[in-house]
Design a protein around this motif. Structure first.
Motif, short mmCIF file in Angstrom:
data_model
loop_
_atom_site.label_atom_id
_atom_site.label_comp_id
_atom_site.label_asym_id
_atom_site.label_seq_id
_atom_site.Cartn_x
_atom_site.Cartn_y
_atom_site.Cartn_z
N PRO A 67 0.84 -1.20 0.00
CA PRO A 67 0.00 0.00 0.00
C PRO A 67 0.87 1.25 0.00
CG PRO A 67 -0.83 -1.58 1.59
CD PRO A 67 0.50 -2.10 1.13
N LEU A 68 0.61 2.14 -0.95
CA LEU A 68 1.44 3.34 -1.11
C LEU A 68 0.55 4.58 -1.15
CD1 LEU A 68 4.17 4.77 -1.78
CD2 LEU A 68 3.68 4.30 -4.21
N CYS A 69 0.91 5.57 -0.37
CA CYS A 69 0.22 6.86 -0.36
C CYS A 69 1.25 7.95 -0.62
CB CYS A 69 -0.49 7.10 0.97
SG CYS A 69 -1.32 8.70 1.11
N THR A 70 0.96 8.82 -1.58
CA THR A 70 1.84 9.96 -1.84
C THR A 70 1.07 11.24 -1.61
OG1 THR A 70 1.29 9.90 -4.22
CG2 THR A 70 3.25 8.69 -3.50
N ILE A 71 1.74 12.22 -1.00
CA ILE A 71 1.09 13.50 -0.68
C ILE A 71 1.98 14.64 -1.17
CG2 ILE A 71 0.15 14.95 1.15
CD1 ILE A 71 -0.31 12.50 2.83
N GLU A 72 1.39 15.55 -1.92
CA GLU A 72 2.09 16.73 -2.42
C GLU A 72 1.36 17.98 -2.01
OE1 GLU A 72 3.96 14.82 -6.56
OE2 GLU A 72 2.49 16.45 -6.66
N GLY A 73 2.10 19.07 -1.86
CA GLY A 73 1.51 20.38 -1.62
C GLY A 73 1.39 21.13 -2.93
N ALA A 74 0.23 21.71 -3.17
CA ALA A 74 0.00 22.40 -4.43
C ALA A 74 0.94 23.59 -4.61
CB ALA A 74 -1.45 22.87 -4.53
N ASP A 75 1.41 24.17 -3.51
CA ASP A 75 2.29 25.33 -3.58
C ASP A 75 3.72 25.00 -3.18
OD1 ASP A 75 0.05 26.82 -4.28
OD2 ASP A 75 -0.39 27.37 -2.21
N ASP A 76 4.09 23.74 -3.27
CA ASP A 76 5.44 23.30 -2.87
C ASP A 76 6.46 23.78 -3.90
OD1 ASP A 76 7.73 21.96 -2.06
OD2 ASP A 76 6.66 20.12 -1.56
N ASP A 77 7.41 24.60 -3.46
CA ASP A 77 8.45 25.08 -4.37
C ASP A 77 9.78 24.37 -4.15
OD1 ASP A 77 9.07 26.17 -1.94
OD2 ASP A 77 9.37 28.21 -2.65
N ILE A 78 9.76 23.27 -3.40
CA ILE A 78 10.96 22.45 -3.21
C ILE A 78 10.84 21.15 -4.00
CG2 ILE A 78 12.32 21.14 -1.54
CD1 ILE A 78 11.83 23.31 0.49
N ALA A 79 9.73 20.44 -3.82
CA ALA A 79 9.45 19.23 -4.62
C ALA A 79 8.30 19.58 -5.57
CB ALA A 79 9.07 18.07 -3.71
N GLY A 80 8.59 19.63 -6.85
CA GLY A 80 7.62 20.08 -7.84
C GLY A 80 6.47 19.12 -8.05
N GLU A 81 5.47 19.61 -8.77
CA GLU A 81 4.27 18.83 -9.05
C GLU A 81 4.61 17.51 -9.73
OE1 GLU A 81 0.31 19.16 -11.94
OE2 GLU A 81 1.63 20.89 -11.65
N GLY A 82 4.06 16.44 -9.19
CA GLY A 82 4.25 15.11 -9.77
C GLY A 82 5.51 14.40 -9.35
N GLN A 83 6.44 15.10 -8.70
CA GLN A 83 7.71 14.47 -8.34
C GLN A 83 7.54 13.36 -7.30
OE1 GLN A 83 10.81 17.24 -7.28
NE2 GLN A 83 10.67 18.36 -9.22
N THR A 84 6.51 13.46 -6.47
CA THR A 84 6.24 12.42 -5.47
C THR A 84 5.21 11.42 -5.97
OG1 THR A 84 6.62 14.13 -3.80
CG2 THR A 84 5.76 12.03 -3.03
N HIS A 85 4.15 11.92 -6.60
CA HIS A 85 3.09 11.04 -7.10
C HIS A 85 3.61 10.02 -8.10
CE1 HIS A 85 0.15 13.13 -4.87
NE2 HIS A 85 -0.17 14.09 -5.73
#
Length: 443
Positions: free
Chosen positions: A355-373
């Motif tokens: 089971p894998l859960c990934t969480i990103e912040g919409a305004d994250d300027d350190i880890a960009g969009e999709g980099q974790t998902h």
């Protein structure tokens, strides 16, 4: 040798801070009606120490109790809808690269069956693990917590080796097994930079049929920095390893145990962090001094604790630091599936059933969009029973593990994920027991 010069200045700063008289005048004007002798000196002393990175050691976690609505605990005081429950802190494993700490909730009865602890993999990216104290406190409201507390490279003797990234991946694997040895599987939760070695460690364990964890959660991590690269990603990619070696590395001076070790010094990291995110430092300082000047000593002390934790930086070993630059930002070895750790290939699809859960912040300027998902595609979790992607609106990098967004959105989302994992595991176990009973009856 900038390190030796700046360390001498830090020692001088500590000596000055220790000699500040209790009756020292406040550096800022304040109403005399609430200024208690010693408070002004203490405020100035702490400001002096954190401004010069002059703390001799990181602040302790010092989590004595948390508020919980769980009724199977030993309450020390009832407050509102929940109760204050005591917490014990212990070290359960130690390696040259760091220690594994456990925070245990004191209770009359064991946790309900299937309610498993969390192993929090803290990032080794400049700050001591104590910066995640609020994260640990929130998790402790419902579960026991393990956390990786990485060593300051200046205190690791050169005989321990160069401390490459491989050492940290292997350490995480060992810590996961250590946590499992205490009785139950753990939910692995990795934040920021720690997502890369944590995912690698989990994959290596899973590929060897030795998975001591129940699930994996990744928060704001640079799994694939080719996707929507941030300013940090572009900076790291546009500079060579030799540039970093020349401009960011220095040798630890005596009398530290790691004297002679080449490191990326904490004071350089603090300057880089403050330059990249001045708003966070200014917000913490503003909250502290506003409370102090308003006479809100309780608020000032709370803000001071957060400030001191944020200012507690550590040295990273040269080998580890350059490995991170190479593996994560230059060669993208994890998403390209070409990374080997201690001679073993990291095959992330070994986690396809995890089971894998990934969480990103919409305004994250350190880890960009999709980099974790993107970890879901790497691990091929399309057929997994439990898992998901959560993108938190109006959420920056630090909001993922501290503050209102962490408490009101991220943590509840993780709790739902973990509860679902445990429910599925319980259902599977129940079906297996029923099958065994049926087989025995037929026999």
């Amino acid at each position: 040798m900038w390190y030796a010069l700046i360390d001498a200045q830090r020692r001088m700063t500590r000596a000055m801070a220790e000699r500040l008289p209790e009756e020292c005048a406040c550096p800022l004007a304040a109403p005399a009606s609430w200024v208690v002798p010693g408070e002004a000196a203490s405020a100035f002393r702490h400001w002096l120490l954190r401004s010069a990175c002059a703390f001799e050691q990181a602040p302790p976690f010092a989590i004595d109790a948390v508020t919980s609505d769980v009724t199977s605990t030993v309450p020390s005081a009832v407050t509102g809808d929940g109760c204050r429950i005591r917490v014990d802190e212990s070290v359960v494993d130690t390696l040259p690269v760091g220690t594994l700490r456990k925070f245990t909730r004191k209770r009359i009865a064991p946790e309900p069956p299937g309610k498993w602890p969390v192993m929090l993999c803290s990032p080794l990216a400049g700050h001591h693990a104590v910066m995640m104290r609020e994260t640990v406190e929130t998790l402790l409201e419902h579960r026991d917590v393990y956390i990786t507390d990485w060593a300051d490279a200046r205190d690791v003797p050169p005989e321990a080796g160069p401390l490459p990234l491989d050492d940290y991946v292997l350490a995480l694997g060992r810590f996961m097994r250590t946590a499992r040895a205490h009785g139950t599987p753990v939910h692995v939760m990795a934040v920021c930079q720690a997502t890369v070695p944590a995912l690698a460690a989990a994959a290596l364990l899973a590929s060897s049929q030795d998975a001591p964890f129940a699930s994996v959660a990744l928060l704001g991590g640079p799994i694939d920095t080719r996707l929507h690269p941030t300013l940090i990603d572009r900076f790291a990619r546009s500079h060579t390893l030799d540039w970093f070696r020349t401009n960011a590395i220095d040798a630890v001076p005596a009398p530290y145990r790691g004297a002679g070790r080449r490191v990326y010094p904490g004071f350089v990291q603090q300057a880089a962090i403050n330059a990249a995110h001045p708003e966070r430092h200014l917000c913490l300082e503003g909250r502290y001094w506003a409370s102090w000047l308003a006479g809100d000593m309780s608020g000032a002390l709370k803000a001071l604790r957060s400030l001191n934790e944020y200012a507690a930086v550590l040295d990273m070993a040269e080998c580890y630091f350059l490995d991170i630059i190479r593996v994560v930002f230059h060669e993208h070895l994890l998403p390209r599936q070409t990374w080997s750790v201690a001679g073993r290939r990291v095959t992330t699809d070994a986690l396809r059933d995890t089971p894998l859960c990934t969480i990103e912040g919409a305004d994250d300027d350190i880890a960009g969009e999709g980099q974790t998902h993107c970890a879901h595609e790497l691990c091929d979790t399309s057929h997994a029973r439990v898992g998901g992607k959560i993108t938190v609106p109006h959420c920056n990098h630090y909001d993922l593990f501290t503050g209102e967004r962490w408490r009101d959105v991220v943590h509840p989302g993780l709790c739902d994920f973990w509860r679902e994992v445990e429910n599925v595991a319980s259902a599977i176990l129940r079906r297996r027991r029923e099958t065994r009973r049926a087989d025995r009856r037929e026999a």
